[in-house]
Design a protein around this motif. Structure first.
Motif, PDB file in Angstrom:
ATOM      1  N   GLU A  75       6.829  16.363 -10.874  1.00  0.00           N
ATOM      2  CA  GLU A  75       8.153  16.323 -11.493  1.00  0.00           C
ATOM      3  C   GLU A  75       9.206  15.689 -10.576  1.00  0.00           C
ATOM      4  N   LEU A  76       8.740  15.105  -9.474  1.00  0.00           N
ATOM      5  CA  LEU A  76       9.642  14.552  -8.461  1.00  0.00           C
ATOM      6  C   LEU A  76       9.469  13.046  -8.323  1.00  0.00           C
ATOM      7  N   LEU A  77      10.582  12.349  -8.193  1.00  0.00           N
ATOM      8  CA  LEU A  77      10.577  10.943  -7.778  1.00  0.00           C
ATOM      9  C   LEU A  77      11.440  10.837  -6.537  1.00  0.00           C
ATOM     10  N   TYR A  78      10.851  10.380  -5.444  1.00  0.00           N
ATOM     11  CA  TYR A  78      11.593  10.197  -4.194  1.00  0.00           C
ATOM     12  C   TYR A  78      11.555   8.731  -3.800  1.00  0.00           C
ATOM     13  N   LEU A  79      12.733   8.159  -3.578  1.00  0.00           N
ATOM     14  CA  LEU A  79      12.853   6.801  -3.071  1.00  0.00           C
ATOM     15  C   LEU A  79      13.632   6.861  -1.772  1.00  0.00           C
ATOM     16  N   GLY A  80      12.964   6.508  -0.673  1.00  0.00           N
ATOM     17  CA  GLY A  80      13.596   6.556   0.629  1.00  0.00           C
ATOM     18  C   GLY A  80      14.513   5.371   0.879  1.00  0.00           C
ATOM     19  N   HIS A  81      15.101   5.342   2.058  1.00  0.00           N
ATOM     20  CA  HIS A  81      16.063   4.295   2.398  1.00  0.00           C
ATOM     21  C   HIS A  81      15.391   2.934   2.519  1.00  0.00           C
ATOM     22  N   ALA A  82      14.173   2.885   3.046  1.00  0.00           N
ATOM     23  CA  ALA A  82      13.447   1.618   3.200  1.00  0.00           C
ATOM     24  C   ALA A  82      12.829   1.215   1.869  1.00  0.00           C
ATOM     25  N   PRO A  83      12.741  -0.101   1.587  1.00  0.00           N
ATOM     26  CA  PRO A  83      12.177  -0.553   0.306  1.00  0.00           C
ATOM     27  C   PRO A  83      10.727  -0.145   0.092  1.00  0.00           C
ATOM     28  N   ALA A  84       9.939  -0.052   1.175  1.00  0.00           N
ATOM     29  CA  ALA A  84       8.531   0.364   1.078  1.00  0.00           C
ATOM     30  C   ALA A  84       7.730  -0.527   0.144  1.00  0.00           C
ATOM     31  N   ILE A  85       7.815  -1.843   0.372  1.00  0.00           N
ATOM     32  CA  ILE A  85       7.032  -2.778  -0.429  1.00  0.00           C
ATOM     33  C   ILE A  85       6.203  -3.667   0.488  1.00  0.00           C
ATOM     34  N   ASN A  86       5.140  -4.225  -0.063  1.00  0.00           N
ATOM     35  CA  ASN A  86       4.244  -5.122   0.670  1.00  0.00           C
ATOM     36  C   ASN A  86       4.722  -6.553   0.502  1.00  0.00           C
ATOM     37  N   ASP A  87       5.025  -7.226   1.608  1.00  0.00           N
ATOM     38  CA  ASP A  87       5.561  -8.580   1.549  1.00  0.00           C
ATOM     39  C   ASP A  87       4.606  -9.589   0.930  1.00  0.00           C
ATOM     40  N   LEU A  88       3.313  -9.299   0.943  1.00  0.00           N
ATOM     41  CA  LEU A  88       2.326 -10.240   0.420  1.00  0.00           C
ATOM     42  C   LEU A  88       2.154 -10.122  -1.091  1.00  0.00           C
ATOM     43  N   LEU A  89       2.634  -9.029  -1.651  1.00  0.00           N
ATOM     44  CA  LEU A  89       2.486  -8.806  -3.084  1.00  0.00           C
ATOM     45  C   LEU A  89       3.772  -9.197  -3.814  1.00  0.00           C
ATOM     46  N   SER A  90       3.641  -9.488  -5.084  1.00  0.00           N
ATOM     47  CA  SER A  90       4.800  -9.811  -5.916  1.00  0.00           C
ATOM     48  C   SER A  90       5.521  -8.525  -6.314  1.00  0.00           C
ATOM     49  N   PRO A  91       6.745  -8.626  -6.832  1.00  0.00           N
ATOM     50  CA  PRO A  91       7.417  -7.434  -7.339  1.00  0.00           C
ATOM     51  C   PRO A  91       6.590  -6.685  -8.381  1.00  0.00           C
ATOM     52  N   LEU A  92       5.946  -7.429  -9.275  1.00  0.00           N
ATOM     53  CA  LEU A  92       5.135  -6.788 -10.305  1.00  0.00           C
ATOM     54  C   LEU A  92       3.945  -6.060  -9.685  1.00  0.00           C
ATOM     55  N   GLU A  93       3.279  -6.686  -8.739  1.00  0.00           N
ATOM     56  CA  GLU A  93       2.132  -6.051  -8.080  1.00  0.00           C
ATOM     57  C   GLU A  93       2.578  -4.829  -7.278  1.00  0.00           C
ATOM     58  N   ASN A  94       3.699  -4.954  -6.575  1.00  0.00           N
ATOM     59  CA  ASN A  94       4.218  -3.824  -5.809  1.00  0.00           C
ATOM     60  C   ASN A  94       4.547  -2.644  -6.707  1.00  0.00           C
ATOM     61  N   LEU A  95       5.195  -2.920  -7.830  1.00  0.00           N
ATOM     62  CA  LEU A  95       5.599  -1.849  -8.733  1.00  0.00           C
ATOM     63  C   LEU A  95       4.386  -1.166  -9.350  1.00  0.00           C
ATOM     64  N   ARG A  96       3.417  -1.944  -9.775  1.00  0.00           N
ATOM     65  CA  ARG A  96       2.221  -1.356 -10.377  1.00  0.00           C
ATOM     66  C   ARG A  96       1.454  -0.511  -9.361  1.00  0.00           C
ATOM     67  N   PHE A  97       1.400  -0.989  -8.118  1.00  0.00           N
ATOM     68  CA  PHE A  97       0.712  -0.225  -7.066  1.00  0.00           C
ATOM     69  C   PHE A  97       1.440   1.080  -6.788  1.00  0.00           C
ATOM     70  N   ALA A  98       2.782   1.034  -6.678  1.00  0.00           N
ATOM     71  CA  ALA A  98       3.562   2.236  -6.386  1.00  0.00           C
ATOM     72  C   ALA A  98       3.406   3.270  -7.498  1.00  0.00           C
ATOM     73  N   CYS A  99       3.417   2.813  -8.735  1.00  0.00           N
ATOM     74  CA  CYS A  99       3.262   3.732  -9.869  1.00  0.00           C
ATOM     75  C   CYS A  99       1.870   4.358  -9.878  1.00  0.00           C
ATOM     76  N   ALA A 100       0.850   3.538  -9.638  1.00  0.00           N
ATOM     77  CA  ALA A 100      -0.518   4.056  -9.629  1.00  0.00           C
ATOM     78  C   ALA A 100      -0.715   5.054  -8.494  1.00  0.00           C
ATOM     79  N   ALA A 101      -0.142   4.763  -7.323  1.00  0.00           N
ATOM     80  CA  ALA A 101      -0.272   5.667  -6.174  1.00  0.00           C
ATOM     81  C   ALA A 101       0.382   7.013  -6.463  1.00  0.00           C
ATOM     82  N   ALA A 102       1.420   7.006  -7.302  1.00  0.00           N
ATOM     83  CA  ALA A 102       2.115   8.245  -7.662  1.00  0.00           C
ATOM     84  C   ALA A 102       1.463   8.942  -8.854  1.00  0.00           C
TER      85      ALA A 102
END
Length: 208
Positions: A75-102
């Motif tokens: 029931e929690l969504l936490y977004l820290g101060h750092a973007p926490a994204i992979n520079d080699l991946l696209s925004p779409l790939e990063n978002l899909r990975f973050a959602c799947a990891a959660a």
């Protein structure tokens, strides 16, 4: 409801604050305020269970978050101060990975829609390393539009590096989440055009 009682935070050998108390109920937006170094980010990490308090209790729906960790994190969504994204991946790939990891299995179409809403329609497939700081920040913030089912949003400086329009759009999204029965706890050094001013918790009032 989120309940915090008699909370104390130790960082290294320094006690940042003690006897901190707060209650956050459905529909509320809470701004955590205080000078740099007073312990705002540390408080967010304690509330999300990413760090352990020196003393005190943190309860979600009247249950200790340490004993109900998995249920709480659903029931929690936490977004820290750092973007926490992979520079080699696209925004779409990063978002899909973050959602799947959660644990949120979402379609590519839903992720595209969220990125378009946050203002990244023209950057969907670019590598993240070429994005501006504000665009990188938006990649993480796109998760907000995919996390309505998560009641508690805890956000560390979500408005950093955003332009005026993006700040206004984000403020509206947070307001809408609260209006739908959600809760938001955030830190920010910026003024945002919230329809209703957030309640303020000054961590400095509990500083040691």
């Amino acid at each position: 409801m989120l309940e915090v009682e008699h909370l104390a935070c130790l960082k290294g050998d320094r006690l940042l604050f003690r006897d901190l108390a707060l209650r956050l109920q459905a529909g509320e937006l809470l701004r955590v305020a205080g000078a740099n170094g007073v312990g705002k980010t540390s408080l967010l990490r304690l509330v999300t269970g990413l760090a352990l308090p020196e003393a005190g209790d943190i309860r979600w729906s009247a249950r200790c978050i340490r004993r109900e960790r998995e249920a709480f994190h659903r029931e929690l969504l936490y977004l820290g101060h750092a973007p926490a994204i992979n520079d080699l991946l696209s925004p779409l790939e990063n978002l899909r990975f973050a959602c799947a990891a959660a644990g949120d299995e979402l379609s590519a179409a839903a992720c595209v829609q969220a990125l378009e809403r946050i203002g990244l329609a023209d950057q969907l497939d670019l590598p993240a390393r070429v994005l501006s700081q504000g665009q990188r920040r938006r990649v993480g913030l796109a998760r907000l539009f995919l996390s309505a089912r998560r009641k508690l949003w805890v956000l560390d400086e979500p408005f950093t590096a955003l332009d005026v329009k993006a700040v206004a759009d984000l403020a509206q999204a947070l307001t809408e989440h609260c209006a739908a029965g959600g809760m938001v706890m955030l830190t920010t050094h910026q003024d945002a055009p919230f329809a209703v001013p957030p309640r303020v918790l000054d961590v400095g009032a509990y500083a040691c």
